[in-house]
Design an enzyme around this catalytic site. Structure first.
Site, PDB file in Angstrom:
ATOM      1  N   CYS A  80      27.524  84.294  34.182  1.00  0.00           N
ATOM      2  CA  CYS A  80      28.971  84.476  34.039  1.00  0.00           C
ATOM      3  C   CYS A  80      29.329  85.954  33.804  1.00  0.00           C
ATOM      4  O   CYS A  80      28.987  86.522  32.769  1.00  0.00           O
ATOM      5  CB  CYS A  80      29.447  83.608  32.866  1.00  0.00           C
ATOM      6  SG  CYS A  80      31.132  83.905  32.329  1.00  0.00           S
ATOM      7  N   CYS A 100      31.445  86.605  30.741  1.00  0.00           N
ATOM      8  CA  CYS A 100      30.613  86.411  29.542  1.00  0.00           C
ATOM      9  C   CYS A 100      29.791  87.663  29.255  1.00  0.00           C
ATOM     10  O   CYS A 100      29.620  88.051  28.093  1.00  0.00           O
ATOM     11  CB  CYS A 100      29.666  85.226  29.726  1.00  0.00           C
ATOM     12  SG  CYS A 100      30.486  83.640  29.960  1.00  0.00           S
TER      13      CYS A 100
END
Length: 102
Positions: free
Chosen positions: A50, A53
Site C-alpha cells: 500500500c 501506508c
C-alpha cells in the site's frame, strides 16, 4: 483525517521520550496488547503493497517516538485478515484508537 489531525495535534503538545518501538499486533497478542492495555492504543492497519501506508508509516513511527500517553501498534492486514474484518477495515491505511478495550 480527523483522527490523524487529532493525533498529530496531541503529540505536538505532548513532551516526553519513549524508547519503545511500534508494537506489531497479531491475533495472538491483540487481547493483551490492545484490549487489556492500561493506556489508549492507536492501531495502524496497513499492508506492505500500500503506497499511502508507506507514506503514513514514518508519521506513525514519529507519533510513537514523540509521546508516551498512547501505545502505537501496527496490524498488517495481509497477515491478520481476521482482525481487519472484525473492525470493518475496508481501506488502508486505517487508524483506530482503542481505549479501555473499545
Amino acid at each position: 483525517m480527523g483522527l490523524v489531525r487529532f493525533a498529530i495535534t496531541y503529540i505536538s503538545e505532548t513532551k516526553g521520550e519513549k524508547n519503545m518501538a511500534v508494537v506489531k499486533i497479531s491475533k495472538d497478542n491483540f487481547e493483551s496488547e490492545v484490549m487489556n492495555a492500561e493506556k489508549p492504543v492507536l492501531i495502524d492497519f496497513w499492508a506492505e503493497w500500500c503506497g499511502p501506508c508507506k507514506m503514513m508509516g514514518p508519521v506513525i513511527d514519529e507519533v510513537e517516538q514523540m509521546q508516551s500517553e498512547v501505545i502505537v501498534g501496527k496490524i498488517n492486514v495481509d497477515e491478520q485478515p481476521e482482525l481487519a474484518m472484525k473492525y470493518n477495515v475496508m481501506s488502508i491505511p486505517t487508524l483506530i484508537l482503542f481505549k479501555n478495550g473499545e
